[in-house]
Design a protein around this motif. Structure first.
Motif, short mmCIF file in Angstrom:
data_model
loop_
_atom_site.label_atom_id
_atom_site.label_comp_id
_atom_site.label_asym_id
_atom_site.label_seq_id
_atom_site.Cartn_x
_atom_site.Cartn_y
_atom_site.Cartn_z
N LEU A 1 -11.64 -13.11 14.32
CA LEU A 1 -11.67 -14.55 14.56
C LEU A 1 -10.34 -15.20 14.17
O LEU A 1 -9.89 -16.15 14.82
CB LEU A 1 -12.81 -15.20 13.77
CG LEU A 1 -14.17 -15.20 14.46
CD1 LEU A 1 -15.22 -15.84 13.55
CD2 LEU A 1 -14.11 -15.97 15.78
N GLN A 2 -9.75 -14.69 13.10
CA GLN A 2 -8.45 -15.22 12.68
C GLN A 2 -7.44 -15.13 13.82
O GLN A 2 -6.67 -16.04 14.06
CB GLN A 2 -7.91 -14.41 11.49
CG GLN A 2 -8.77 -14.46 10.25
CD GLN A 2 -8.64 -15.76 9.50
OE1 GLN A 2 -7.56 -16.33 9.45
NE2 GLN A 2 -9.75 -16.25 8.96
N CYS B 1 -9.49 -20.34 19.50
CA CYS B 1 -10.89 -20.36 19.04
C CYS B 1 -11.25 -21.79 18.63
O CYS B 1 -10.51 -22.43 17.87
CB CYS B 1 -11.05 -19.42 17.85
SG CYS B 1 -12.74 -19.32 17.27
N THR C 1 -12.61 -24.89 16.65
CA THR C 1 -12.67 -25.02 15.20
C THR C 1 -14.10 -24.93 14.69
O THR C 1 -14.36 -24.30 13.65
CB THR C 1 -12.08 -26.36 14.75
OG1 THR C 1 -11.17 -26.82 15.75
CG2 THR C 1 -11.36 -26.21 13.42
N ARG D 1 -15.30 -21.48 14.46
CA ARG D 1 -14.70 -20.80 13.31
C ARG D 1 -15.38 -21.23 12.01
O ARG D 1 -15.68 -20.40 11.15
CB ARG D 1 -13.21 -21.12 13.25
CG ARG D 1 -12.43 -20.18 12.37
CD ARG D 1 -10.94 -20.32 12.57
NE ARG D 1 -10.50 -19.75 13.83
CZ ARG D 1 -9.28 -19.95 14.34
NH1 ARG D 1 -8.43 -20.72 13.70
NH2 ARG D 1 -8.92 -19.39 15.49
N GLN D 2 -15.68 -22.52 11.95
CA GLN D 2 -16.36 -23.01 10.75
C GLN D 2 -17.77 -22.45 10.64
O GLN D 2 -18.23 -22.08 9.57
CB GLN D 2 -16.41 -24.55 10.79
CG GLN D 2 -15.10 -25.14 10.35
CD GLN D 2 -15.11 -26.64 10.44
OE1 GLN D 2 -15.99 -27.23 11.09
NE2 GLN D 2 -14.14 -27.26 9.79
N THR E 1 -17.71 -19.01 9.18
CA THR E 1 -17.52 -18.85 7.74
C THR E 1 -18.80 -19.16 6.98
O THR E 1 -19.08 -18.53 5.97
CB THR E 1 -16.41 -19.78 7.25
OG1 THR E 1 -16.60 -21.07 7.80
CG2 THR E 1 -15.04 -19.24 7.62
#
Lengths: 863, 436
Positions: free
Chosen positions: B415-416, B421, B423, B426-427, B430
């Protein structure tokens, strides 16, 4: 063909011989034999059914040739009551002139053709028969001998059916040959015991013919390997013709070659000196005494003692003539003559009824060399046969005249030396090898002598098979350069230590040897069958001991101490499938080839119903456990056949496990196997030491301590003699490497042996781990950590990987990517340091260690 | 420097470069027996002595060469055979039979191959080669006929020896070893295998007949030697047509081996694998990056090649996925976290995805269920997820239990690096709880 009228020149009287056989169907009486008596002459010719006869025809020079098929009295016939049915043969001149060119070659002088024309009248007047004649059937490849002077022999090679010439079919040839042999006139000296006692009456003229016929028949049965000398295989002639130079040379050569250890060599020498002519003299008065005819089976040894009345020189020369088309067969025949146990004669106490002077005379030529030694040998019990032989020789010599040259000196030989074991004893006494003692001294001596002369690997009984493509014997091509012989002590030691080197005796297995020997011998003597089961871990000498037993028994059989037997060996590992064992047994027994099922039937038939005259069969089945099938029919049959009385089958089975019969066999199979069991214990260290010492006899290559060390090491591990030998062999190599100076390699020390032992037995896992890459080592560490964490001996790759990453983070090292870790994992898996599942499971594949965790820790610690 | 080069000069350079590449590629790809041996001199001597004794003295032997993949087993035996064949008295007198466990998958084919390689098939003449049983007895008879002194020695080389041990009853091995331990045609049986536990695979009677000679190849060299090998492998031979270019090339290689960054790369590579084949791979990749403008290997080339070698293949696949598929993978990751690695099915993943879309998603379009199903199946085809059981026809695909074949760290790393991607996705990755 027309009816032949009888044209009598001198009146001949035809009369039946023997009782008539009534043929109920044809209402006539058939006869087997007919005698022809010329008026005013005392000679009488006997003609029998199956013989070849000359029949009066239009041409007095060339009477018709035919084979007599039947003799009968036909009352209905008007012309003559004595009738005969014949199978005609055609002379070349009888073939129509316009068809003669169909042959495509010039006919041989004595060539005739089988007349294959059913329309021909084969019923003739029996009184037209003139006399009998010799006809020899030749296979298509054979050459018609040109040097024959005898006009009474014809050769048939082709058949003529009024249209074309065709080669004779093999059946026909066989039939012709058989008929010839079967007829008493031809007197094949076959195994028939009565043959030689029969005293047929014939004139001298017929005697010549008979000899001739014998020659030709023997020739026709041979393979035409040598076109020039296809005649009698071996011929011993006592002749006195002024061919002095030749014969003298031949004698000398024969003498010289008799000393040579290899029997084959001697044969070659003989065959070289023989002259190609079959009959050495055209019309010499040859006399052949019936007593001289030896009942030979394989190579009918032709001999005729001829004596020339008009001889000029007083010398009487012995010519040993051997014509050897196939060396092997003659060799066998000679072995036979030494130990004559053919036919029904089984035990050694039966003396020779019919002597073989050629045999004895040959020995005489041998004698001068051996005489000195022979006198020093202790006398053994002289057999009746030898005495009889001696008398015969004396008679023979007297018959030949007292003019033998003194250098031959047969007359002066002591009796013991002429006895058929005299020379053997000589050789045996000089033989240095100590042999194991089993039954009697004489057998012992003999066996040791034999072993030095011949390879006992197979029974010499097998008749040579015709070479057909199916029986093609393949072989690896031989090398151009001969293999080098060992040059120094270590190489010599290595050669002797190789497992393949057959030891002269098997130390440390005396008891087992004795047991097996006694078992088989008793079965042979009793003419019964039986089974024996031999077990033991690999490398304890099971197969070697059995081979040794068989070898000794074969020697004993040759020496006539035990009945003859046939030895067959099969190995379960050398079969593709258990049922193939039938095929192999059948092929080795009879040479036949068949499918597995058919072979099983044939064997069952053979073993259940066979003639009483057959020899015992000894069957060795190695690696028995591989013959296991679901139904166990193979094992069942193998153990069932010996139970039949007619079978005379001794089955020796070998396997590794002691409890095999109980474990895998059904009750009915193990019951048939019986309780004759033997177990080979693993060798102890002292036994291994003894084995090594015996192999390295008179060769100082090893330190004594070294031998003891290796023996103890191996005994502690497995007791496998092969291992022991391999280690020693490796140690000699290490020793050779370590001594850089060539030529003066020292002794093999304990250090060398320890190195060899380490090399062979040390586990390579630890070195493998030590030499693996850093990532591989840390992966192993991660596995250990994961195992410790979970308390299990198994983890998935994912778990190990996360552990790995955690470890790397802790130590501040860059951690590998998943692909790299996976590559490492599969690499370790391929070495079998790890046991892993197939990699398609990817993250979920489970990982185990293949060695103990302590070993891994130990290997990883020493950095 | 390159800028000032004339056009013809660069043409010549390109010519040289293609020659260099040809020579080196041949060296890397073919296991030519001409190369040097590294650190196996002792083993080599053992083997060559053994072969010579078989060839010259007619002594039967059996030996196993054991070592991990890429440790030079085949190279060792090829070297030894080449040297053996150069001996004059051996040349004409030795027969070789090469078998490979991957090709001769059972004893039947192996026997046929042996017969063919021994040129024995012409003995049979016009006869069509018979059954397995006939072949076996035929071959055994042929080998039995010989004896130590007169027969031509046969060298059997069994590659992938461990696979032969899996043949039925180990008939072939038994017979080969039996010949080697009895007075028949002299044979040398050489097995090549990477399995350390090979002796445990052999049946006891086969094992007893094997002479227990083992030659281990363990890659037992250290990093300095590795560096030497690197230099030797990359250097041009003296026979190169242009002496000056070859000299320059070799000087460059020498300077490379002294370069710190290059040493680091090599050390890293060495740490992962001591295998010479992986070194070849690295050099090959570097070689392919050379351009005619500067026809020499540089540290950068090696760096790039090393990156290629150590790349994580699954992360690469993830880079190519659509946002929807990424979302599904994140959903699966959360399911794994919640249910502790328990398997999931499509319906669960879909629900998780729905939750995300309904609550917070602005950037992700709410796809229809069939579209999501399609994405899910695509993931399965890429083998990023794997069904627990075999797929049966009538089972409902939505409820089939699946497992994710990606590690958490892999997902996060991917994902990094994932381009563009969103946001919120991505959040979401996590923390699944942040949306509650």
């Amino acid at each position: 063909m027309a009816h032949y009228p009888t044209r009598l020149k001198t009146r001949q009287i035809y009369s039946w011989v023997g009782r008539p056989l009534l043929d109920r169907k044809l209402h006539c009486q058939t006869y087997k034999e007919m005698s022809v008596k010329k008026e005013g002459c005392s000679t009488e010719i006997h003609i029998q059914v199956g013989q070849f006869v000359l029949i009066e025809g239009d041409d007095d020079e060339n009477p018709y040739v035919a084979k007599l098929l039947e003799l009968f009295e036909d009352d209905s016939a008007t012309y003559s009551k004595k009738r005969a049915r014949v199978q005609w043969f055609m002379r070349f001149c009888e073939v129509p002139v316009n068809k003669q060119n169909l042959l495509g070659r010039k006919p041989a002088a004595q060539e005739i053709f089988w007349y294959d024309y059913p329309a021909c009248n084969s019923n003739i007047n029996a009184e037209t028969i003139i006399g009998h004649v010799q006809v020899v059937a030749l296979a298509p490849g054979e050459v018609i001998p040109m040097d024959l002077k005898n006009e009474k022999t014809f050769f048939v090679k082709l058949s003529w059916n009024e249209k074309k010439f065709e080669p004779l079919s093999p059946e026909l040839i066989a039939q012709l040959d058989k008929l010839q042999e079967g007829s008493p006139r031809c007197q094949k000296p076959l195994e028939a015991k009565t043959k030689s006692t029969e005293s047929p009456s014939w004139t001298t003229e017929h005697a010549v013919k008979r000899i001739e016929s014998r020659h030709s028949t023997s020739k026709s049965r041979q393979t035409p390997s040598h076109p020039v000398t296809p005649k009698a295989r071996k011929r011993l002639e006592l002749s006195s013709f002024p061919r002095t130079p030749n014969t003298r040379i031949s004698q000398q050569i024969s003498r010289a070659s008799l000393d040579s250890p290899g029997r084959t060599k001697r044969k070659v020498a003989f065959s070289e000196i023989t002259s190609p002519s079959k009959r050495s003299q055209p019309d010499g008065a040859q006399t052949s005494s019936p007593a001289l005819q030896a009942p030979e089976k394989t190579g009918e040894i032709q001999h005729s003692c001829a004596k020339d009345d008009k001889k000029a020189s007083p010398d009487c020369h012995m010519v040993l003539r051997t014509r050897v088309p196939a060396l092997k067969t003659t060799e066998i025949s000679e072995e036979r003559t030494l130990t004559p146990t053919r036919g029904g004669r089984k035990s050694s106490v039966v003396p020779l009824v019919v002597l073989k002077p050629e045999n004895i005379r040959k020995r005489e030529t041998k004698e001068p060399e051996f005489r000195d030694e022979a006198t020093s040998t202790p006398h053994r019990i002289r057999r009746k046969s030898s005495l009889l032989t001696l008398n015969r020789i004396r008679q023979q010599l007297r018959f030949l005249g007292n003019s033998k040259s003194d250098e031959e000196g047969e007359e002066f030989l002591p009796a013991a030396e002429i006895s058929d074991s005299g020379s053997e004893e000589d050789e045996a006494s000089t033989h240095p090898l100590p042999r194991r003692t089993h039954s009697s001294v004489s057998r012992n001596l003999r066996s040791s002598m034999k072993s030095s002369l011949q390879t006992p690997s197979k029974t010499p009984k097998k008749t040579p098979e015709p070479r057909t493509p199916r029986h093609a014997t393949p072989r690896i091509r031989s090398r151009n350069l001969a293999a080098q012989e060992p040059t120094n002590t270590l190489e010599e030691a290595r050669l002797r230590l190789h497992v393949s080197a057959v030891p002269q005796s098997l130390p440390c297995r005396e008891q087992e040897f004795q047991d097996i020997y006694n078992f088989v011998e008793s079965k042979l003597l009793d003419h019964t069958g039986g089974c024996m089961y031999i077990s033991g871990v690999p490398g304890t000498g099971k197969t070697a001991t059995v081979h040794e037993v068989i070898r000794c028994l074969q020697q004993a059989a040759q020496a006539n101490d035990v009945p003859h037997f046939q030895y067959i060996e099969v190995n379960g590992m050398k079969l593709t499938e258990p049922h193939q064992v039938y095929v192999q047994i059948l092929q080795k027994l009879t040479g036949q080839r068949a499918t597995a099922n058919h072979a099983a039937e044939l064997l069952a038939k053979r073993f259940r119903t066979r003639g009483s005259s057959q020899d015992t069969t000894v069957l060795l089945v190695d690696e028995l456990d591989l013959l296991w099938t679901q139904k166990q029919d193979v094992m069942y049959n193998l153990f069932d056949w010996p139970t039949y009385k007619e079978a005379r089958l001794v089955v020796l089975t070998i396997a590794n496990t002691m409890d095999l019969p109980e474990r895998i066999m059904m009750n009915r199979v193990s019951s048939r196997l019986g309780l004759t069991r033997m177990s080979f214990q693993p060798y102890t260290h002292s036994q291994l030491q003894q084995i090594l010492v015996s192999r390295l006899k008179h060769l100082k290559a090893f330190e004594d301590d070294a031998i003891q060390l290796v023996a103890r090491k191996v005994a502690a591990l497995s007791g496998d003699a092969r291992r022991c030998l391999d280690i020693c062999r490796r140690a000699t190599e290490i020793c050779e490497f370590s001594h850089q100076k060539p030529g003066s390699p020292g002794l093999v020390t304990t250090a060398h042996l320890l190195e060899a032992v380490d090399e062979m037995f040390s586990s390579s896992y630890i070195t493998a781990i030590k030499n693996s890459s850093v990532l591989e080592q840390s992966f192993l560490r991660a596995i250990l950590a994961e195992f410790r964490r979970s308390g299990l001996e198994e983890a998935t790759f994912q778990q190990v990987y996360s552990q790995h990453v955690a470890l790397c983070r802790m130590e501040g090292l860059p951690y590998p990517t998943m692909s790299e870790a996976m590559a490492v994992c599969s690499h370790l898996g391929s070495c079998r340091l790890l046991l892993v599942e197939p990699s398609r499971n990817d993250l979920l594949l489970r990982v185990r260690l293949n060695i103990s965790q302590d070993d891994v820790l130990y290997a990883l610690k020493e950095e | 420097m390159s800028g000032r080069k004339s056009k013809s000069n660069s043409l010549i350079q390109a010519e040289y470069l293609s020659q260099v590449q040809r020579i080196l590629r041949e060296r890397f790809c073919h296991q030519s027996p001409h190369g040097n041996l590294f650190g196996v001199q002792v083993q080599y001597k053992h083997l060559i002595e053994l072969l010579k004794r078989t060839a010259i003295h007619g002594e039967s032997n059996s030996v196993l060469i054991i070592g991990p993949r890429g440790s030079g087993k085949t190279m060792l035996i090829n070297h030894a055979l080449k040297e053996l064949m150069e001996v004059e008295e051996v040349n004409e007198n030795v027969l070789q039979v090469h078998l490979n466990g991957l090709l001769q998958i059972n004893d039947k084919t192996a026997l046929k191959e042996i017969t063919r390689q021994l040129n024995l098939e012409n003995v049979v003449g016009d006869k069509v080669f018979g059954s397995f049983a006939e072949n076996l007895s035929f071959l055994l008879e042929a080998l039995k006929k010989g004896d130590r002194t007169s027969s031509c020695p046969v060298i059997f080389i069994l590659d992938e020896f461990d696979l032969f041990a899996h043949h039925k009853n180990q008939t072939l091995l038994y017979n080969l070893f039996d010949i080697s331990q009895s007075a028949q045609t002299p044979v040398a049986v050489i097995g090549l295998t990477c399995r350390l536990d090979i002796l445990e695979l052999l049946e006891k009677r086969v094992k007893s007949r094997f002479s227990h000679r083992q030659i281990h190849l363990m890659n037992s060299f250290g990093f300095p030697q590795y560096l030497k090998i690197f230099k030797e492998q990359l250097s041009l031979p003296a026979v190169f047509p242009d002496k000056i270019f070859a000299e320059k090339w070799n000087e460059n290689v020498q300077s490379l081996s002294e370069d710190r960054s290059v040493r680091e790369i090599l050390q890293k590579h060495f740490n992962v694998s001591k295998n010479l084949r992986s070194l070849h791979m690295l050099l090959m990749l570097a070689l392919n990056r050379i351009t005619p403008s500067y026809p020499f290997v540089t540290a950068a080339h090696l760096m790039e090649a090393n990156q290629l070698c150590s790349m994580d293949s699954k992360a690469n696949i993830v880079h190519g996925l659509s946002v929807l598929e990424i979302c599904l993978i994140i959903a699966m990751k959360h399911l794994n976290d919640i249910y502790e690695e328990e398997p999931f099915n499509f319906q669960m993943v879909y629900n998780e995805f729905q939750k995300f879309v309904q609550r917070k998603a602005h950037s992700v379009y709410n796809f229809e269920k069939p579209v999501v199903m399609k994405a899910f199946e695509h993931l399965q085809q890429l083998e990023l997820i794997r069904p627990m059981e075999r797929t049966s026809v009538n089972a409902q695909r939505e409820y089939q239990l699946m497992k994710l074949l990606l590690d958490n760290t892999q997902i996060m790393n991917a994902l990094q690096k994932y381009p563009n991607c969103p946001t919120d996705v991505r959040q979401w990755a996590t923390s699944s709880l942040s949306w509650l």
